[in-house]
Design a protein around this motif. Structure first.
Motif, PDB file in Angstrom:
ATOM      1  N   GLY A  20      28.331  65.460  26.407  1.00 49.57           N
ATOM      2  CA  GLY A  20      27.826  65.593  27.650  1.00 49.57           C
ATOM      3  C   GLY A  20      26.991  67.500  27.490  1.00 49.57           C
ATOM      4  N   ASP A  21      26.815  67.910  28.727  1.00 47.21           N
ATOM      5  CA  ASP A  21      25.982  69.062  28.833  1.00 47.21           C
ATOM      6  C   ASP A  21      26.713  70.095  27.751  1.00 47.21           C
ATOM      7  OD1 ASP A  21      24.453  67.897  30.694  1.00 47.21           O
ATOM      8  OD2 ASP A  21      24.913  69.299  32.348  1.00 47.21           O
ATOM      9  N   ALA A  31      15.895  62.542  33.914  1.00 47.36           N
ATOM     10  CA  ALA A  31      17.233  62.169  34.465  1.00 47.36           C
ATOM     11  C   ALA A  31      18.093  61.435  33.561  1.00 47.36           C
ATOM     12  CB  ALA A  31      17.034  61.049  35.703  1.00 47.36           C
ATOM     13  N   GLY A  33      20.778  63.671  31.607  1.00 46.19           N
ATOM     14  CA  GLY A  33      21.763  64.488  31.442  1.00 46.19           C
ATOM     15  C   GLY A  33      23.129  63.511  31.551  1.00 46.19           C
ATOM     16  N   ALA A  34      23.242  62.773  32.771  1.00 45.61           N
ATOM     17  CA  ALA A  34      24.522  62.135  33.147  1.00 45.61           C
ATOM     18  C   ALA A  34      24.534  60.896  32.344  1.00 45.61           C
ATOM     19  CB  ALA A  34      24.678  61.807  34.524  1.00 45.61           C
ATOM     20  N   ASN A  35      23.372  60.092  32.083  1.00 44.28           N
ATOM     21  CA  ASN A  35      23.065  58.949  31.197  1.00 44.28           C
ATOM     22  C   ASN A  35      23.546  59.167  29.809  1.00 44.28           C
ATOM     23  OD1 ASN A  35      22.490  57.609  33.287  1.00 44.28           O
ATOM     24  ND2 ASN A  35      20.031  57.705  32.817  1.00 44.28           N
TER      25      ASN A  35
HETATM   26  C1  LIG Z   1      20.510  68.486  40.817  1.00 43.30           C
HETATM   27  C2  LIG Z   1      20.881  67.565  39.572  1.00 43.30           C
HETATM   28  C3  LIG Z   1      20.340  66.366  39.510  1.00 43.30           C
HETATM   29  C4  LIG Z   1      20.575  65.586  38.497  1.00 43.30           C
HETATM   30  N1  LIG Z   1      20.046  64.153  38.204  1.00 43.30           N
HETATM   31  C5  LIG Z   1      20.358  63.359  37.204  1.00 43.30           C
HETATM   32  C6  LIG Z   1      19.977  62.155  36.956  1.00 43.30           C
HETATM   33  O1  LIG Z   1      19.341  61.633  37.996  1.00 43.30           O
HETATM   34  N2  LIG Z   1      20.468  61.347  36.085  1.00 43.30           N
HETATM   35  C7  LIG Z   1      21.313  62.151  35.133  1.00 43.30           C
HETATM   36  O2  LIG Z   1      21.574  61.124  34.273  1.00 43.30           O
HETATM   37  N3  LIG Z   1      21.486  63.231  35.262  1.00 43.30           N
HETATM   38  C8  LIG Z   1      21.298  63.878  36.418  1.00 43.30           C
HETATM   39  N4  LIG Z   1      21.645  65.141  36.360  1.00 43.30           N
HETATM   40  C9  LIG Z   1      22.370  65.787  35.124  1.00 43.30           C
HETATM   41  C10 LIG Z   1      24.148  65.516  35.198  1.00 43.30           C
HETATM   42  O3  LIG Z   1      24.656  65.761  36.474  1.00 43.30           O
HETATM   43  C11 LIG Z   1      24.590  66.182  34.098  1.00 43.30           C
HETATM   44  O4  LIG Z   1      23.864  66.158  32.624  1.00 43.30           O
HETATM   45  C12 LIG Z   1      26.126  65.589  33.861  1.00 43.30           C
HETATM   46  O5  LIG Z   1      27.019  65.943  35.058  1.00 43.30           O
HETATM   47  C13 LIG Z   1      26.608  66.353  32.692  1.00 43.30           C
HETATM   48  O6  LIG Z   1      27.981  65.916  32.585  1.00 43.30           O
HETATM   49  P1  LIG Z   1      29.173  66.616  31.818  1.00 43.30           P
HETATM   50  O7  LIG Z   1      30.436  65.848  32.318  1.00 43.30           O
HETATM   51  O8  LIG Z   1      28.732  67.014  30.386  1.00 43.30           O
HETATM   52  O9  LIG Z   1      29.301  68.033  32.747  1.00 43.30           O
HETATM   53  P2  LIG Z   1      29.730  68.511  34.217  1.00 43.30           P
HETATM   54  O10 LIG Z   1      29.240  67.417  35.151  1.00 43.30           O
HETATM   55  O11 LIG Z   1      29.126  69.893  34.537  1.00 43.30           O
HETATM   56  O12 LIG Z   1      31.020  68.640  34.080  1.00 43.30           O
HETATM   57  C14 LIG Z   1      31.922  69.440  33.374  1.00 43.30           C
HETATM   58  C15 LIG Z   1      33.027  69.624  34.227  1.00 43.30           C
HETATM   59  O13 LIG Z   1      33.968  70.603  33.569  1.00 43.30           O
HETATM   60  C16 LIG Z   1      34.504  71.712  34.678  1.00 43.30           C
HETATM   61  N5  LIG Z   1      35.114  72.550  33.922  1.00 43.30           N
HETATM   62  C17 LIG Z   1      34.201  73.674  33.671  1.00 43.30           C
HETATM   63  N6  LIG Z   1      34.779  74.573  32.993  1.00 43.30           N
HETATM   64  C18 LIG Z   1      36.165  74.234  33.144  1.00 43.30           C
HETATM   65  C19 LIG Z   1      37.303  74.790  32.744  1.00 43.30           C
HETATM   66  N7  LIG Z   1      37.417  76.177  32.134  1.00 43.30           N
HETATM   67  N8  LIG Z   1      38.647  74.275  32.981  1.00 43.30           N
HETATM   68  C20 LIG Z   1      38.578  73.281  33.594  1.00 43.30           C
HETATM   69  N9  LIG Z   1      37.633  72.453  33.950  1.00 43.30           N
HETATM   70  C21 LIG Z   1      36.275  72.995  33.681  1.00 43.30           C
HETATM   71  C22 LIG Z   1      33.457  71.754  35.914  1.00 43.30           C
HETATM   72  O14 LIG Z   1      34.013  72.075  36.951  1.00 43.30           O
HETATM   73  C23 LIG Z   1      32.957  70.236  35.880  1.00 43.30           C
HETATM   74  O15 LIG Z   1      33.683  69.391  36.653  1.00 43.30           O
HETATM   75  C24 LIG Z   1      21.314  66.134  37.194  1.00 43.30           C
HETATM   76  C25 LIG Z   1      21.860  67.518  37.371  1.00 43.30           C
HETATM   77  C26 LIG Z   1      21.578  68.147  38.485  1.00 43.30           C
HETATM   78  C27 LIG Z   1      22.070  69.603  38.619  1.00 43.30           C
END
Ligand SMILES: Cc1cc2nc3c(=O)[nH]c(=O)nc-3n(C[C@H](O)[C@H](O)[C@H](O)COP(=O)(O)OP(=O)(O)OC[C@H]3O[C@@H](n4cnc5c(N)ncnc54)[C@H](O)[C@@H]3O)c2cc1C
Length: 145
Positions: A20-21, A31, A33-35
């Protein structure tokens, strides 16, 4: 939203892995990032399911990185290309882009390399025609661990 390509997504011991991110952040222009994070999770889940002992986990993470790293990072780079295309300053490049956009307005068969990746059949097929499970399964079948 941006990170230089990391040397690895896992540690050599096979006890730590990223998805992920954390390892392929991107701009919001596609869009994805989540995908793409979900694609990571699906591939990782499939491959960890093939690890029948603790010492095979490292092999699973190695294969995960092999199949996911290039794609995740390339999707990120594509979001920057989309940004650049959408925000061209006025000038010849912007005029050439607008010419293609206008000339294909309403077209059913939009040509590949269409400036907006939301409509480009090449980018759309690459993003949405991708089957994570198939890629993971085929990688595992080629080199089962
Ligand atoms: C406004 C907006 C719109 C978006 N629209 C889209 C879209 O339409 N389609 C799409 O595909 N993507 C979209 N995205 C992108 C998508 O939200 C992200 O790419 C995705 O959430 C990444 O997932 P992740 O699990 O890698 O990270 P995150 O969702 O950031 O999850 C990381 C998690 O780890 C937790 N964390 C951080 N540090 C710690 C720690 N030390 N200990 C424990 N937990 C911790 C955080 O609280 C969080 O819950 C959008 C993003 C934003 C901001």
């Amino acid at each position: 939203m941006y990170l230089d390509s990391l040397p690895a997504w896992k540690n050599p011991q096979g006890t730590f892995v990223m998805g992920g991110d954390a390892c392929h952040p991107m701009l919001p222009y596609l869009a994805q990032g989540a995908n793409s994070s979900l694609e990571d999770g699906a591939a990782l889940g499939f491959l960890l399911g093939k690890a029948k002992s603790k010492d095979r986990v490292r092999d699973a993470l190695q294969m995960y990185e092999m199949i996911r790293k290039e794609r995740g990072e390339e999707i990120g780079r594509e979001t920057f290309r989309q940004r650049d295309t959408l925000h061209l300053p006025d000038g010849p490049a912007q005029e050439a882009r607008d010419f293609i956009l206008i000339s294909q307005l309403g077209a059913i068969d939009i040509k590949p390399d269409f400036p907006s990746r939301w409509n480009c059949p090449k980018v759309q097929a690459w993003l949405f025609g991708y089957d994570t499970y198939r890629e993971a399964r085929e990688a595992w079948e080629r080199n089962p661990f």
